[in-house]
Design a protein around this motif. Structure first.
Motif, short mmCIF file in Angstrom:
data_model
loop_
_atom_site.label_atom_id
_atom_site.label_comp_id
_atom_site.label_asym_id
_atom_site.label_seq_id
_atom_site.Cartn_x
_atom_site.Cartn_y
_atom_site.Cartn_z
N PRO A 1 3.21 4.16 9.47
CA PRO A 1 4.42 4.66 8.82
C PRO A 1 4.16 5.56 7.62
CG PRO A 1 4.13 2.31 8.41
CD PRO A 1 3.09 2.70 9.40
N ASP A 2 3.04 5.34 6.92
CA ASP A 2 2.70 6.15 5.75
C ASP A 2 1.51 7.03 6.11
OD1 ASP A 2 1.98 7.25 3.33
OD2 ASP A 2 2.27 5.40 2.19
N LYS A 3 1.80 8.28 6.41
CA LYS A 3 0.78 9.20 6.97
C LYS A 3 0.08 10.03 5.90
CE LYS A 3 3.35 9.62 11.34
NZ LYS A 3 4.09 8.37 11.14
N ASP A 4 0.36 9.78 4.62
CA ASP A 4 -0.21 10.61 3.54
C ASP A 4 -1.73 10.42 3.43
OD1 ASP A 4 2.42 11.30 2.95
OD2 ASP A 4 2.63 9.74 1.41
N HIS A 5 -2.40 11.50 3.18
CA HIS A 5 -3.86 11.43 2.99
C HIS A 5 -4.34 12.73 2.34
CE1 HIS A 5 -5.14 14.29 6.17
NE2 HIS A 5 -4.02 13.90 6.76
N VAL B 1 0.84 -1.19 0.00
CA VAL B 1 0.00 0.00 0.00
C VAL B 1 0.88 1.24 0.00
CG1 VAL B 1 -1.67 1.36 1.35
CG2 VAL B 1 -1.85 -1.14 1.28
N ASP B 2 0.52 2.19 -0.85
CA ASP B 2 1.10 3.53 -0.76
C ASP B 2 -0.06 4.49 -0.60
OD1 ASP B 2 2.52 5.87 -0.91
OD2 ASP B 2 3.05 5.67 -3.03
N TYR B 3 -0.28 4.95 0.64
CA TYR B 3 -1.26 6.02 0.82
C TYR B 3 -0.72 7.27 0.15
CZ TYR B 3 -3.84 3.57 4.62
OH TYR B 3 -4.59 2.71 5.37
N VAL B 4 -1.58 7.99 -0.56
CA VAL B 4 -1.14 9.21 -1.24
C VAL B 4 -2.07 10.38 -0.92
CG1 VAL B 4 0.02 7.99 -3.12
CG2 VAL B 4 -2.39 8.64 -3.38
CA LIG Z 1 2.76 7.41 0.83
#
Ligand SMILES: [Ca+2]
Length: 265
Positions: free
Chosen positions: A110-114, A96-99
């Protein structure tokens, strides 16, 4: 990727011949096929590791899109994004890459993008999506919006119209995008902002999803209103709007079965 049908993958003295280019690609991506690790590689079935976890065919860029409930402002900065990450990435080993242009979350995420904008209505969020979708090219949008429209005395019909416009614009910007759209969780109401508007708006969303699906668009409905959040403790902050960790965990549990199949599609 351009791998021809009939491609043969060799690993640890184990050779696997694939019937189609697609299967070959999946086998190559799997990378570490070993004796006994493959089953159902022919006949159109998914290739699986020995532990039964489907082979990932792609990493998904997921844009959590919405308002403060997506941001997690208030009681828990990870929002539903943290518990959903735990399920998809930590538990299921999916990629998963949250963007998004925003960032919020605690150490468990670890991936806080939203793309969550506290206080914003659906029409405002739609304006943000118009720039963030081209910028981040998400494969999937998780959309939970409407809570701020309600408190600005918006009718359910207008709320639905705004949602339709947002989704329509998103498909125009990226025709292959999958929009996972949720009915919205309960919130504190008063005499003007009524629960009936909330109910009517939520009730309109499955029809909207079906409308887009009939046009060949990839839309998935999640009944977040039925996710089990109850106003008050332990699921909500004292403001009656923002979930606590407990409430966000319930939201993640509702997103999860809708999102997980998208990795193998
Ligand atoms: Ca991300």
């Amino acid at each position: 990727v351009g791998i021809a049908a009939g491609y043969t993958a060799i690993h640890s003295s184990q050779a696997a011949t694939f019937a189609t280019a697609k299967e070959a690609e999946q086998g190559v991506i799997a990378g570490n096929l070993g004796a006994g690790d493959m089953q159902g590689a022919s006949g159109g079935q998914a290739i699986r590791f020995g532990n039964g976890v489907p082979v990932q065919t792609r990493k998904l860029k997921i844009m959590p899109l919405g308002d403060s409930i997506t941001d997690g402002v208030g009681p828990y900065p990870g929002s539903y994004r943290a518990a959903l990450w735990q399920k998809l990435v930590v538990q299921d080993k999916l990629q998963v890459d949250y963007v998004g242009s925003q960032s919020n979350g605690d150490s468990t995420l670890p991936d806080k993008d939203h793309e969550g904008w506290p206080g914003w209505r659906t029409d405002q969020i739609s304006g943000k999506a118009a720039t963030s979708i081209p910028a981040y090219q998400p494969d999937v949008i998780l959309l939970h919006t409407g809570s701020n429209d309600i408190v600005q005395n918006t009718s359910a019909a207008v709320m639905t119209s705004r949602l339709q416009s947002l989704m329509s614009n998103a498909y125009t910007l990226k025709p292959d995008i999958t929009i996972v759209v949720a009915s919205i969780i309960p919130r504190y109401m008063n005499g003007t902002w009524t629960a009936q508007i909330w109910k009517d708006y939520n009730a309109s969303i499955p029809g909207l999803v079906n409308q887009f699906k009939s046009q060949g668009k990839k839309a998935v409905y999640v009944d977040m209103a039925a996710a089990g959040l109850s106003l008050g403790a332990p699921d909500y902050d004292a403001d009656g709007v923002h979930p606590t960790k407990s409430g966000y965990d319930k939201m993640a549990a509702a997103w999860y079965p809708a999102v997980k199949p998208l990795f193998s599609q």
